[in-house]
Design an enzyme around this catalytic site. Structure first.
Site, PDB file in Angstrom:
ATOM      1  N   ALA A 145      56.490 -29.211   4.270  1.00  0.00           N
ATOM      2  CA  ALA A 145      55.745 -28.422   5.247  1.00  0.00           C
ATOM      3  C   ALA A 145      54.361 -29.057   5.378  1.00  0.00           C
ATOM      4  O   ALA A 145      53.888 -29.720   4.452  1.00  0.00           O
ATOM      5  CB  ALA A 145      55.640 -26.982   4.778  1.00  0.00           C
TER       6      ALA A 145
ATOM      7  N   GLY B 161      59.589 -28.879   1.782  1.00  0.00           N
ATOM      8  CA  GLY B 161      60.394 -28.420   2.914  1.00  0.00           C
ATOM      9  C   GLY B 161      61.404 -29.460   3.397  1.00  0.00           C
ATOM     10  O   GLY B 161      62.362 -29.108   4.095  1.00  0.00           O
TER      11      GLY B 161
ATOM     12  N   GLU C 220      64.331 -28.942   1.293  1.00  0.00           N
ATOM     13  CA  GLU C 220      64.847 -27.608   1.675  1.00  0.00           C
ATOM     14  C   GLU C 220      65.632 -27.643   2.985  1.00  0.00           C
ATOM     15  O   GLU C 220      66.633 -26.932   3.133  1.00  0.00           O
ATOM     16  CB  GLU C 220      63.687 -26.616   1.747  1.00  0.00           C
TER      17      GLU C 220
ATOM     18  N   GLU D 260      55.954 -28.317  -4.913  1.00  0.00           N
ATOM     19  CA  GLU D 260      55.062 -27.210  -4.507  1.00  0.00           C
ATOM     20  C   GLU D 260      54.172 -26.694  -5.623  1.00  0.00           C
ATOM     21  O   GLU D 260      53.019 -26.338  -5.375  1.00  0.00           O
ATOM     22  CB  GLU D 260      55.883 -26.046  -3.928  1.00  0.00           C
TER      23      GLU D 260
END
Ligand code: CAA
Length: 262
Positions: A67, A112, A115, A135
């Site tokens: 992200a 992300g 993910e 993260e």
């Protein structure tokens, strides 16, 4: 709408290739990109002429570097929860749409990025692929589904190790631990991915869709929405200061974070 952060190609009749294309940020996912992905996947899901969707990154170096940290840096808990919710919308399309989705991981798949890959039905890795859930090094937890889906691929203890440590997993190890199905040499990567996609697309579309639904129903996809909602709230709860702000500011300022108690 013509997407600005995606390249959407019909490589073969029936095979749609979606490339994330934000070269300046190694294809990191900001809100605009996630909204475009939501739109493209929603329409692919109901387009009978598309039999297989391939998700990959534009360029040679990165699938998706996570992200967008610059965008997330100053989010409030509420905004961060909503941002995770948008990521979850996209991952649910990938996981639940009635046609196979293949993650063609061609470089960095961080945060992300991993993910998005584990929301696809399976992962094919280029020899230069690197996976990580980094993260906690930013003062947050994964927010686009790794807490829910990673264990399905690698088992609970390995998922915990990856998420607690943030360590990088290269392509060969990814195959060894069940994260990726196969690894192909970088120079022939997309050709090999398309061979796999073609093999699937020649089969009965309705039988493949039925198999996907039954396989999902007999695995952890049951209760998916409530598990992802719990993750989004936990993710959002870490925003608004403390280690989150320090971790993300440190990334933006290209320095090591000074977390509380260290
Ligand atoms: N967000 C925003 N910008 C990013 C980014 C990200 N996730 N990843 C890379 N970039 C930017 C860098 O800031 C840099 O920009 P500038 O040129 O303007 O400085 C550019 O992309 C190139 O990156 P690097 O110079 O760092 O390239 P590198 O080859 O030296 O390193 C990397 C590559 C190891 C992937 C490194 O960029 C990196 O660690 N990126 C962050 C990865 C990360 O932590 N991802 C998780 C994000 S949090 C998340 O995803 C939460 C969630 O679950 C929803």
């Amino acid at each position: 709408m013509t997407p600005e952060n995606l390249i959407v190609e019909r490589v073969e009749p029936g095979i749609q290739v979606i490339k994330i294309s934000r070269p300046k940020a190694l294809n990191a996912l900001n809100t605009a990109t996630l909204e475009e992905l939501d739109e493209v996947l929603r329409s692919a899901s109901s387009d009978a002429s598309i039999r297989v969707v391939v998700l990959t990154g534009d360029g040679e170096k990165s699938f998706i570097a996570g992200a967008d940290i610059t965008e997330m840096q100053h989010k409030t808990p509420q905004q961060a929860t909503e941002f995770a919710g948008l990521g979850h919308k996209v991952t649910k399309h990938l996981e639940l749409m009635p046609k196979p989705t293949i993650a063609a991981v061609n470089g960095f798949a961080f945060g992300g990025g991993t993910e998005m890959a584990i929301a696809c039905d399976f992962i094919l890795a280029s020899a230069n692929a690197v996976f990580a859930q980094p993260e906690v090094g930013l003062g947050i937890i994964p927010g686009f589904g790794a807490n829910v889906r990673l264990a399905k691929f690698v088992g609970l203890a390995r998922a915990k190790e990856m998420i607690f440590s943030g360590r990088r997993v290269k392509a060969d190890e990814a195959v060894a631990i069940g994260l990726a199905n196969r690894v192909f040499p970088a120079e022939e990567f997309m050709a090999r991915v398309l061979e796999v996609a073609q093999q699937i697309s020649r089969n009965s579309h309705s039988a493949v869709a039925c198999a996907k639904r039954i396989l999902n129903e007999s695995s952890e996809s049951v209760g998916l929405t409530s598990k992802l909602d719990t993750e989004a709230r936990a993710f959002g709860g870490l925003f608004g200061g403390g280690d989150q702000l320090e971790g993300m500011t440190a990334f933006v300022e290209k320095r090591k974070p000074g977390f509380e108690g260290l």
